[in-house]
Design a protein around this motif. Structure first.
Motif, short mmCIF file in Angstrom:
data_model
loop_
_atom_site.label_atom_id
_atom_site.label_comp_id
_atom_site.label_asym_id
_atom_site.label_seq_id
_atom_site.Cartn_x
_atom_site.Cartn_y
_atom_site.Cartn_z
N VAL A 142 14.36 -10.02 -24.19
CA VAL A 142 13.60 -9.90 -25.44
C VAL A 142 13.42 -11.29 -26.03
O VAL A 142 14.20 -12.22 -25.77
CB VAL A 142 14.32 -8.99 -26.46
N ASP A 143 12.38 -11.44 -26.83
CA ASP A 143 12.19 -12.68 -27.56
C ASP A 143 13.18 -12.75 -28.72
O ASP A 143 13.69 -11.73 -29.18
CB ASP A 143 10.76 -12.79 -28.09
N VAL A 144 13.42 -13.95 -29.20
CA VAL A 144 14.47 -14.18 -30.20
C VAL A 144 13.84 -14.51 -31.55
O VAL A 144 13.22 -15.57 -31.70
CB VAL A 144 15.39 -15.34 -29.76
N PRO A 145 13.97 -13.63 -32.55
CA PRO A 145 13.49 -13.97 -33.90
C PRO A 145 14.23 -15.19 -34.44
O PRO A 145 15.40 -15.42 -34.11
CB PRO A 145 13.82 -12.71 -34.72
N GLU A 146 13.57 -15.97 -35.26
CA GLU A 146 14.14 -17.24 -35.72
C GLU A 146 15.39 -17.05 -36.56
O GLU A 146 16.21 -17.96 -36.67
CB GLU A 146 13.09 -18.02 -36.51
N GLU A 147 15.55 -15.88 -37.18
CA GLU A 147 16.75 -15.68 -37.99
C GLU A 147 18.01 -15.74 -37.13
O GLU A 147 19.08 -16.16 -37.60
CB GLU A 147 16.68 -14.35 -38.74
N PHE A 148 17.91 -15.36 -35.86
CA PHE A 148 19.07 -15.42 -34.98
C PHE A 148 19.34 -16.85 -34.54
O PHE A 148 20.50 -17.25 -34.38
CB PHE A 148 18.86 -14.51 -33.77
N GLN A 149 18.28 -17.63 -34.35
CA GLN A 149 18.49 -19.05 -34.07
C GLN A 149 19.14 -19.74 -35.26
O GLN A 149 20.00 -20.62 -35.10
CB GLN A 149 17.15 -19.72 -33.75
N ALA A 150 18.76 -19.32 -36.48
CA ALA A 150 19.37 -19.89 -37.68
C ALA A 150 20.86 -19.56 -37.75
O ALA A 150 21.67 -20.37 -38.21
CB ALA A 150 18.65 -19.38 -38.92
N ILE A 151 21.24 -18.37 -37.31
CA ILE A 151 22.66 -18.00 -37.29
C ILE A 151 23.44 -18.93 -36.37
O ILE A 151 24.52 -19.42 -36.72
CB ILE A 151 22.82 -16.53 -36.83
N SER A 169 13.38 -29.14 -33.27
CA SER A 169 11.94 -29.10 -33.09
C SER A 169 11.58 -28.11 -32.01
O SER A 169 12.38 -27.77 -31.15
CB SER A 169 11.42 -30.49 -32.72
N THR A 170 10.33 -27.66 -32.04
CA THR A 170 9.89 -26.70 -31.04
C THR A 170 9.89 -27.30 -29.65
O THR A 170 9.96 -26.58 -28.66
CB THR A 170 8.48 -26.21 -31.39
N ASP A 171 9.84 -28.62 -29.56
CA ASP A 171 9.86 -29.27 -28.25
C ASP A 171 11.18 -29.03 -27.55
O ASP A 171 11.26 -29.05 -26.33
CB ASP A 171 9.63 -30.77 -28.39
N ASP A 172 12.26 -28.82 -28.32
CA ASP A 172 13.56 -28.59 -27.72
C ASP A 172 13.58 -27.29 -26.93
O ASP A 172 14.39 -27.12 -26.03
CB ASP A 172 14.65 -28.54 -28.80
N GLY A 220 13.24 -5.98 -36.88
CA GLY A 220 12.02 -5.61 -37.57
C GLY A 220 10.86 -6.49 -37.15
O GLY A 220 10.93 -7.28 -36.22
N ASN A 221 9.75 -6.36 -37.85
CA ASN A 221 8.54 -7.10 -37.50
C ASN A 221 8.61 -8.51 -38.07
O ASN A 221 8.24 -8.75 -39.20
CB ASN A 221 7.31 -6.37 -38.04
N LEU A 222 9.10 -9.45 -37.28
CA LEU A 222 9.16 -10.84 -37.69
C LEU A 222 8.07 -11.60 -36.95
O LEU A 222 7.85 -11.41 -35.76
CB LEU A 222 10.53 -11.44 -37.37
N LYS A 223 7.39 -12.49 -37.66
CA LYS A 223 6.24 -13.16 -37.08
C LYS A 223 6.65 -14.21 -36.06
O LYS A 223 6.04 -14.35 -35.01
CB LYS A 223 5.41 -13.80 -38.19
N SER A 224 7.67 -15.00 -36.36
CA SER A 224 8.00 -16.14 -35.52
C SER A 224 9.16 -15.80 -34.60
O SER A 224 10.22 -15.37 -35.06
CB SER A 224 8.36 -17.34 -36.40
N THR A 225 8.97 -15.95 -33.30
CA THR A 225 10.02 -15.68 -32.33
C THR A 225 10.08 -16.80 -31.31
O THR A 225 9.14 -17.57 -31.14
CB THR A 225 9.78 -14.35 -31.60
N LEU A 226 11.22 -16.87 -30.62
CA LEU A 226 11.43 -17.84 -29.56
C LEU A 226 11.73 -17.09 -28.28
O LEU A 226 12.18 -15.95 -28.30
CB LEU A 226 12.60 -18.77 -29.91
N GLN A 227 11.48 -17.73 -27.14
CA GLN A 227 11.74 -17.07 -25.86
C GLN A 227 13.20 -17.16 -25.46
O GLN A 227 13.68 -16.35 -24.68
CB GLN A 227 10.84 -17.67 -24.78
N THR A 228 13.90 -18.16 -25.95
CA THR A 228 15.33 -18.29 -25.68
C THR A 228 16.03 -18.66 -26.98
O THR A 228 15.41 -19.13 -27.93
CB THR A 228 15.61 -19.39 -24.63
N ILE A 229 17.33 -18.47 -26.99
CA ILE A 229 18.14 -18.91 -28.12
C ILE A 229 18.90 -20.15 -27.67
O ILE A 229 19.49 -20.18 -26.58
CB ILE A 229 19.10 -17.79 -28.59
#
Length: 495
Positions: A142-151, A169-172, A220-229
Motif C-alpha cells: 500500500v502507499d504510505v500517507p504522509e502522516e505515517f512518515q511524520a510519525i 525532500s521528495t528527492d530522498d 481515510g482519504n488523504l491526498k498526499s501519499t508516498l510509495q515507501t516509508i
C-alpha cells in the motif's frame, strides 16, 4: 493581669451603692478577667485550620467518590479526554494540599489506579485489534500517507530539530520508488513439498492497490501519499498491518509522555504487542496460516518479500522507540527493560533471516523439480532427427523462474538483501546443476551440443544475477558450472 475598672454606671442603680454613698464610702470596684490577645488568636487559627482540614478532607472524599462512580468509564476514554480528568484532578489535589497542608494519599491512589486501568484497557484493545488486522491482511503493498512518515520522523532523532520536525525532500524518496510487480510469482503452500514453489500466474492479491484504496485502509482519504516509508535513509514498502502497528506504537509513546508515572508499564505493553505482531506474522506468512484465515490461494514470493520489509522496518524502529520510552524510566529499571527489548529486536532479525532462507528454499525446490524432468528431456537429445538449436525446456524453465524471483525481490527488498539471497541461489545452481549434468549419459555429438547450449544459457542467466563479490578482475558468479563447461567443452561464458 487584672485591671480595675470604675463602674460609675452602677451609681444610683443599686441600694448597696446608695448606702455606700450616704455613708461616705467610695463606689465599688468591678474587676473583669480577660484572656491574653496572643492566646485568643492561636485558638481562632487552630479552629480555622481544623475547619479547612475538614473541608479539604470532605472535598477529597467527594472527589474520590466521583472518580469511583466513573471508574468504569474512564479507561474507555480517548487519551485526550482522560488527560482532562487526570489534569483537573492533579490540580485539585495540589491546590487542596497547599491549602489544607495534608497530603491526599487516598485520592492520589485512586487516580493512579485508574491511570493503570486506562493503560491496561487501551493495551488490550490494541492487542485485539492488531491480531484481527493481521488475520485479515492480504499482504498487498500500500502507499504510505504522509502522516505515517511524520510519525517516523517524530520518533527518529535523525530528523528532529530544535524548532520541530523537518520533512525530508521528495528527492530522498525517489530512489526507493516501487515498481509494478510481475504477472508471475514463485509460491509455496503449507505442505512444503517439492511442488510448493511452482510458478503461478499473478492474482488479485499480488497487485499493488491504488493510492485511494490504500489510504482508505489505513487513514481515510488523504491526498498526499508516498510509495515507501523512509527511516534512516532507507525506504521500506508497507502493508496495511504495518502502518496500523506504527500508529499504535506512536500512541503508546503519547501515553508514556502524558502519564510519565506509568512509563514502566507502557514499555512492558510495547514489548507485548511487538512480540504478538512478530509471532503472528510468522504464523501467517512463513507458516502459511494466511491461506486459512485470509483466504489466500498461496503464499507467494511477493508476500514473503513484503513480510520481510515490515519486519525489517519495525526492527530498525525499535532503537528509536526505546530511546523515547526510556526518558522517564528510573535508571534502576532500565537495564532489565533494555534486555527485553533487545531480545525482541533479535527475534525480529531472526524472523527476517528465516524469510530470506525460505525464498532460497523455494528456488531450490523449483530447481529440484525441474531436475527430476531432465533425464526424460535428455533422451530426445540422442535421436538423430534432433536438430533443435534452442536451449532445452529444462534450461528455459530454470532461467525463467530465477529471473522472475530476481525481478520480484529487486522491486521490494533492499539491494544488500537481494545480494545475500542470490549468493545462496547461485551456489545452489552451480552445485545441483553441475552434479546433474555430470551424471547424464550423452553419447551423440548433437546431444553434446545441446548440453553445451544449456550450460551456456544457464550461465548467461547466472551472470545477470546480483553478485556481491564482483570486481573488474573477476567473473561475476563464477562457480562449478563454469568449470564443468571448461573441462568438457573447452569454452567459457562471460569473459
Amino acid at each position: 493581669m487584672a485591671h480595675g475598672v470604675c463602674a460609675s454606671w452602677w451609681r444610683g442603680r443599686s441600694p448597696c451603692v446608695a448606702r455606700r454613698r450616704r455613708s461616705g464610702l467610695p463606689p465599688p470596684t468591678v474587676v473583669m478577667e480577660l484572656r491574653p490577645p496572643g492566646k485568643a488568636r492561636a485558638d481562632v487559627l487552630r479552629e480555622n485550620t481544623e475547619a479547612v482540614f475538614a473541608a479539604c478532607d470532605a472535598a477529597h472524599g467527594r472527589w474520590a467518590k466521583l472518580l469511583g462512580v466513573r471508574a468504569g468509564l474512564h479507561p474507555r476514554l480517548r487519551l485526550e479526554e482522560f488527560l482532562i480528568i487526570y489534569s483537573i484532578t492533579e490540580e485539585f489535589i495540589a491546590a487542596t494540599e497547599k491549602i489544607g497542608g495534608r497530603l491526599g494519599y487516598n485520592i492520589r491512589g485512586i487516580l493512579q489506579q485508574q491511570s493503570k486501568q486506562f493503560v491496561d484497557y487501551q493495551h488490550n484493545v490494541r492487542m485485539t485489534k492488531i491480531k484481527a488486522v493481521l488475520d485479515q491482511e492480504t499482504w498487498v503493498a500500500v502507499d504510505v500517507p504522509e502522516e505515517f512518515q511524520a510519525i517516523v520522523l517524530s520518533l527518529s532523532s535523525t530528523y528532529s530539530s530544535v524548532n520541530g520536525m523537518e520533512m525530508p525532500s521528495t528527492d530522498d524518496n525517489s530512489k526507493f520508488s516501487d515498481h509494478q510487480p510481475t504477472s508471475q510469482e514463485l509460491t509455496y503452500s503449507a505442505e512444503n513439498n517439492a511442488d510448493n514453489g511452482k510458478v503461478t500466474s499473478g492474482t488479485g492479491e499480488n497487485q499493488v492497490e491504488s493510492t485511494s484504496q490504500s489510504a482508505n485502509n489505513v487513514a481515510g482519504n488523504l491526498k498526499s501519499t508516498l510509495q515507501t516509508i523512509v527511516h534512516g535513509g532507507v525506504g521500506y514498502h508497507m502493508v496495511n498491518c504495518g502502518l496500523i502497528l506504527l500508529k499504535m506504537l506512536s500512541e503508546y509513546v503519547d501515553i508514556s509522555k502524558c502519564l510519565p508515572s506509568l512509563s514502566l508499564e507502557v514499555v512492558q505493553r510495547v514489548v507485548e504487542i511487538l512480540k504478538l505482531f512478530n509471532t503472528r506474522t510468522c504464523q501467517l506468512v512463513l507458516g502459511a496460516g494466511a491461506m486459512q484465515v485470509s483466504g489466500l490461494k498461496s503464499i507467494t514470493s511477493k508476500h514473503l518479500a513484503l513480510a520481510s520489509q515490515i519486519i525489517s522496518f519495525i526492527h530498525s524502529l525499535i532503537p528509536d522507540i526505546r530511546r523515547v520510552l526510556f526518558l522517564k524510566i528510573p535508571e534502576a529499571r532500565k537495564q532489565l527493560l533494555m534486555s527485553e527489548l533487545d531480545r525482541v529486536a533479535q527475534d525480529y532479525k531472526i524472523h527476517r533471516d528465516e524469510i530470506h532462507s525460505k525464498l532460497v528454499q523455494i528456488m531450490r525446490e523449483r530447481l529440484l523439480a525441474n531436475l527430476r524432468k531432465l533425464p526424460q528431456i535428455v533422451e530426445g537429445w540422442n535421436a538423430p532427427q534432433d536438430n533443435d538449436v534452442q536451449p532445452s525446456q529444462f534450461a528455459k524453465a530454470v532461467t525463467k523462474e530465477v529471473t522472475y524471483l530476481h525481478r520480484i525481490l529487486s522491486q521490494t527488498l533492499l539491494e544488500v538483501e537481494v545480494q545475500t539471497i542470490f549468493r545462496q541461489v547461485v551456489q545452489i545452481f552451480h552445485s545441483h546443476i553441475t552434479e546433474a549434468f555430470t551424471k547424464l549419459e550423452v553419447s551423440t555429438p548433437q546431444a553434446k551440443d545441446r548440453l553445451c547450449r544449456d550450460v551456456q544459457h544457464i550461465l548467461a542467466c547466472i551472470r545477470k544475477l546480483p553478485a556481491d563479490n564482483f570486481s573488474s578482475e573477476t567473473i561475476p558468479n563464477y562457480g562449478l558450472l563454469d568449470e564443468f563447461l571448461a573441462e568438457n567443452f573447452g569454452t567459457k561464458v562471460g569473459e
